[in-house]
Motif scaffolding. Structure first.
Motif, PDB file in Angstrom:
ATOM      1  N   ASP A   1      30.040  40.635  33.344  1.00  0.00           N
ATOM      2  CA  ASP A   1      28.868  40.186  32.583  1.00  0.00           C
ATOM      3  C   ASP A   1      29.106  38.844  31.904  1.00  0.00           C
ATOM      4  O   ASP A   1      28.177  38.073  31.683  1.00  0.00           O
ATOM      5  CB  ASP A   1      28.487  41.218  31.515  1.00  0.00           C
ATOM      6  N   ASN A   2      30.360  38.582  31.565  1.00  0.00           N
ATOM      7  CA  ASN A   2      30.676  37.357  30.840  1.00  0.00           C
ATOM      8  C   ASN A   2      31.356  36.299  31.717  1.00  0.00           C
ATOM      9  O   ASN A   2      31.972  35.365  31.200  1.00  0.00           O
ATOM     10  CB  ASN A   2      31.556  37.703  29.628  1.00  0.00           C
ATOM     11  N   ASN A   3      31.236  36.480  33.029  1.00  0.00           N
ATOM     12  CA  ASN A   3      31.709  35.476  33.983  1.00  0.00           C
ATOM     13  C   ASN A   3      33.159  35.089  33.749  1.00  0.00           C
ATOM     14  O   ASN A   3      33.516  33.909  33.776  1.00  0.00           O
ATOM     15  CB  ASN A   3      30.826  34.219  33.912  1.00  0.00           C
ATOM     16  N   SER A   4      33.985  36.070  33.509  1.00  0.00           N
ATOM     17  CA  SER A   4      35.395  35.794  33.300  1.00  0.00           C
ATOM     18  C   SER A   4      36.058  35.522  34.646  1.00  0.00           C
ATOM     19  O   SER A   4      35.442  35.598  35.701  1.00  0.00           O
ATOM     20  CB  SER A   4      36.060  36.982  32.604  1.00  0.00           C
ATOM     21  N   GLU A   5      37.336  35.213  34.595  1.00  0.00           N
ATOM     22  CA  GLU A   5      38.092  34.946  35.816  1.00  0.00           C
ATOM     23  C   GLU A   5      38.080  36.167  36.730  1.00  0.00           C
ATOM     24  O   GLU A   5      38.211  37.301  36.278  1.00  0.00           O
ATOM     25  CB  GLU A   5      39.535  34.602  35.453  1.00  0.00           C
ATOM     26  N   GLN A   6      37.906  35.939  38.021  1.00  0.00           N
ATOM     27  CA  GLN A   6      37.871  37.032  38.969  1.00  0.00           C
ATOM     28  C   GLN A   6      39.207  37.764  39.014  1.00  0.00           C
ATOM     29  O   GLN A   6      40.265  37.182  38.812  1.00  0.00           O
ATOM     30  CB  GLN A   6      37.542  36.513  40.369  1.00  0.00           C
ATOM     31  N   MET A   7      39.101  39.062  39.269  1.00  0.00           N
ATOM     32  CA  MET A   7      40.302  39.854  39.422  1.00  0.00           C
ATOM     33  C   MET A   7      40.901  39.605  40.804  1.00  0.00           C
ATOM     34  O   MET A   7      40.211  39.141  41.711  1.00  0.00           O
ATOM     35  CB  MET A   7      39.974  41.338  39.228  1.00  0.00           C
TER      36      MET A   7
ATOM     37  N   PRO B   1      34.084  50.065  31.934  1.00  0.00           N
ATOM     38  CA  PRO B   1      33.329  49.172  31.045  1.00  0.00           C
ATOM     39  C   PRO B   1      34.020  47.847  30.779  1.00  0.00           C
ATOM     40  O   PRO B   1      33.362  46.835  30.522  1.00  0.00           O
ATOM     41  CB  PRO B   1      33.171  49.997  29.752  1.00  0.00           C
ATOM     42  N   TYR B   2      35.358  47.825  30.843  1.00  0.00           N
ATOM     43  CA  TYR B   2      36.090  46.570  30.699  1.00  0.00           C
ATOM     44  C   TYR B   2      35.781  45.646  31.872  1.00  0.00           C
ATOM     45  O   TYR B   2      35.499  44.454  31.698  1.00  0.00           O
ATOM     46  CB  TYR B   2      37.587  46.874  30.611  1.00  0.00           C
ATOM     47  N   ALA B   3      35.828  46.205  33.091  1.00  0.00           N
ATOM     48  CA  ALA B   3      35.491  45.409  34.272  1.00  0.00           C
ATOM     49  C   ALA B   3      34.045  44.923  34.210  1.00  0.00           C
ATOM     50  O   ALA B   3      33.742  43.774  34.558  1.00  0.00           O
ATOM     51  CB  ALA B   3      35.707  46.243  35.540  1.00  0.00           C
ATOM     52  N   GLU B   4      33.151  45.778  33.744  1.00  0.00           N
ATOM     53  CA  GLU B   4      31.741  45.396  33.634  1.00  0.00           C
ATOM     54  C   GLU B   4      31.562  44.284  32.600  1.00  0.00           C
ATOM     55  O   GLU B   4      30.765  43.358  32.795  1.00  0.00           O
ATOM     56  CB  GLU B   4      30.907  46.623  33.269  1.00  0.00           C
ATOM     57  N   TYR B   5      32.318  44.371  31.512  1.00  0.00           N
ATOM     58  CA  TYR B   5      32.255  43.325  30.488  1.00  0.00           C
ATOM     59  C   TYR B   5      32.724  41.987  31.057  1.00  0.00           C
ATOM     60  O   TYR B   5      32.098  40.942  30.830  1.00  0.00           O
ATOM     61  CB  TYR B   5      33.108  43.714  29.287  1.00  0.00           C
ATOM     62  N   LEU B   6      33.825  42.001  31.797  1.00  0.00           N
ATOM     63  CA  LEU B   6      34.328  40.765  32.388  1.00  0.00           C
ATOM     64  C   LEU B   6      33.306  40.162  33.352  1.00  0.00           C
ATOM     65  O   LEU B   6      33.081  38.955  33.366  1.00  0.00           O
ATOM     66  CB  LEU B   6      35.645  41.021  33.115  1.00  0.00           C
TER      67      LEU B   6
ATOM     68  N   GLY C   1      38.519  39.208  25.968  1.00  0.00           N
ATOM     69  CA  GLY C   1      38.863  38.322  27.074  1.00  0.00           C
ATOM     70  C   GLY C   1      39.559  39.082  28.183  1.00  0.00           C
ATOM     71  O   GLY C   1      39.467  40.310  28.274  1.00  0.00           O
ATOM     72  N   ASN C   2      40.280  38.382  29.010  1.00  0.00           N
ATOM     73  CA  ASN C   2      40.957  39.005  30.147  1.00  0.00           C
ATOM     74  C   ASN C   2      42.363  39.453  29.746  1.00  0.00           C
ATOM     75  O   ASN C   2      43.371  39.039  30.328  1.00  0.00           O
ATOM     76  CB  ASN C   2      41.019  38.011  31.314  1.00  0.00           C
ATOM     77  N   ASP C   3      42.417  40.320  28.735  1.00  0.00           N
ATOM     78  CA  ASP C   3      43.699  40.788  28.192  1.00  0.00           C
ATOM     79  C   ASP C   3      43.653  42.297  28.067  1.00  0.00           C
ATOM     80  O   ASP C   3      43.151  42.844  27.085  1.00  0.00           O
ATOM     81  CB  ASP C   3      43.967  40.141  26.839  1.00  0.00           C
ATOM     82  N   LEU C   4      44.171  42.973  29.069  1.00  0.00           N
ATOM     83  CA  LEU C   4      44.120  44.430  29.112  1.00  0.00           C
ATOM     84  C   LEU C   4      44.856  45.062  27.935  1.00  0.00           C
ATOM     85  O   LEU C   4      44.498  46.151  27.489  1.00  0.00           O
ATOM     86  CB  LEU C   4      44.711  44.916  30.438  1.00  0.00           C
TER      87      LEU C   4
ATOM     88  N   CYS D   1      32.736  47.137  38.540  1.00  0.00           N
ATOM     89  CA  CYS D   1      32.206  46.226  37.511  1.00  0.00           C
ATOM     90  C   CYS D   1      30.682  46.176  37.465  1.00  0.00           C
ATOM     91  O   CYS D   1      30.120  45.458  36.648  1.00  0.00           O
ATOM     92  CB  CYS D   1      32.766  44.820  37.711  1.00  0.00           C
ATOM     93  N   ALA D   2      30.002  46.927  38.341  1.00  0.00           N
ATOM     94  CA  ALA D   2      28.536  47.036  38.368  1.00  0.00           C
ATOM     95  C   ALA D   2      27.824  45.756  38.806  1.00  0.00           C
ATOM     96  O   ALA D   2      26.615  45.649  38.671  1.00  0.00           O
ATOM     97  CB  ALA D   2      27.994  47.505  37.021  1.00  0.00           C
ATOM     98  N   THR D   3      28.568  44.787  39.330  1.00  0.00           N
ATOM     99  CA  THR D   3      27.941  43.591  39.887  1.00  0.00           C
ATOM    100  C   THR D   3      27.062  43.985  41.075  1.00  0.00           C
ATOM    101  O   THR D   3      27.399  44.896  41.831  1.00  0.00           O
ATOM    102  CB  THR D   3      29.023  42.596  40.353  1.00  0.00           C
TER     103      THR D   3
END
Length: 257
Positions: free
Chosen positions: A127-133, A120-125, A48-51, A170-172
């Motif tokens: 890819d999974n439509n997590s909360e925007q940074m 890769p963490y940013a890319e994962y977020l 999830g969004n937990d560094l 994040c590769a978006t």
């Protein structure tokens, strides 16, 4: 599908390293880093969004970099590895808070390492439509994390090509007009310089005489085997042309190039 994306990057880096000796060291290092990133991405499920759940892997990453990186990056990795955990956790937290504005430079090795590790963490977020940074919406920045693009890409659409930009963090991908400066939005074709080299017919420099920034765009209609983030890295002579003409790269890649 996500796993194959990492494999495509690794495979392309290995291919281009064999084709272009002048970029071989950079590409082999990128291949090593991407293999670690692939494994890191695979372990993101449930994070999830937990560094704080990601940062424990950072010492392993530093050990890996120290073994394969050119100096002085390897030295920086060794020194950072010897620091107290609180120090490198602060390094990661600081980078993450300001990731959208970070501009990789060879002299900022610790931040470059944080960028490689957290990509890769940013890319994962993403890819999974997590909360925007955090970050304010600005022209020419990623709609997910607000970082600047690392490259453009042209894909076939109708009788021509559609241009998108690829986020450096994040590769978006997001659409951008074909004849529009990716930095400032300039649309006057007289102020938009395009440069190609015979050695790389599928990659071009797109530069702006208004803001003096440039970006490389990879034309997949000319080379369907290309992987934009890798081909961008391999085409070092195009960077030299841009520098000679006083253009500044919109966003340096993960290696600070």
């Amino acid at each position: 599908m996500i796993r194959s994306r990492w494999d495509q990057r690794i495979r392309r880096a290995d291919e281009l390293a064999a084709e272009h000796p002048f970029a071989a060291e950079v590409l082999r290092f990128y291949s090593h880093v991407t293999r670690f990133q692939k494994d890191l991405y695979a372990g993101m499920a449930g994070v999830g969004n937990d560094l704080s759940l990601v940062s424990p892997r950072f010492p392993d990453f530093l050990n890996h970099i120290a073994a394969v990186a050119p100096e002085p990056m390897a030295q920086c990795a060794r020194e950072l590895r010897q620091c107290e955990p609180s120090h490198w956790r602060d390094t990661l937290d600081s980078f993450w808070r300001d990731a959208s504005r970070f501009q990789p430079e060879p002299g900022r090795a610790a931040e470059l390492l944080a960028s490689m590790f957290l990509q890769p963490y940013a890319e994962y977020l993403a890819d999974n439509n997590s909360e925007q940074m955090p970050g304010s919406e600005t022209f020419g920045t990623c709609p997910f994390c607000r970082a600047r693009p690392i490259a453009g890409v042209l894909r076939q659409e109708g009788d021509g090509g559609k241009r998108s930009l690829i986020c450096s963090l994040c590769a978006t991908e997001w659409e951008n007009g074909r004849m529009v400066c990716a930095a400032c939005g300039e649309q006057d074709v007289e102020k938009l310089a395009v440069y190609t080299a015979e050695q790389f017919p599928h990659v071009r420099v797109e530069a702006c005489d208004t803001c003096r920034y440039y970006i490389k765009t990879v034309d997949l209609t000319k080379n369907g085997k290309a992987v934009p983030v890798v081909d961008e890295l391999a085409t070092i002579p195009l960077n030299l042309w841009a520098q000679e003409h006083a253009y500044v790269k919109l966003r340096a890649n993960l290696l600070g190039i």
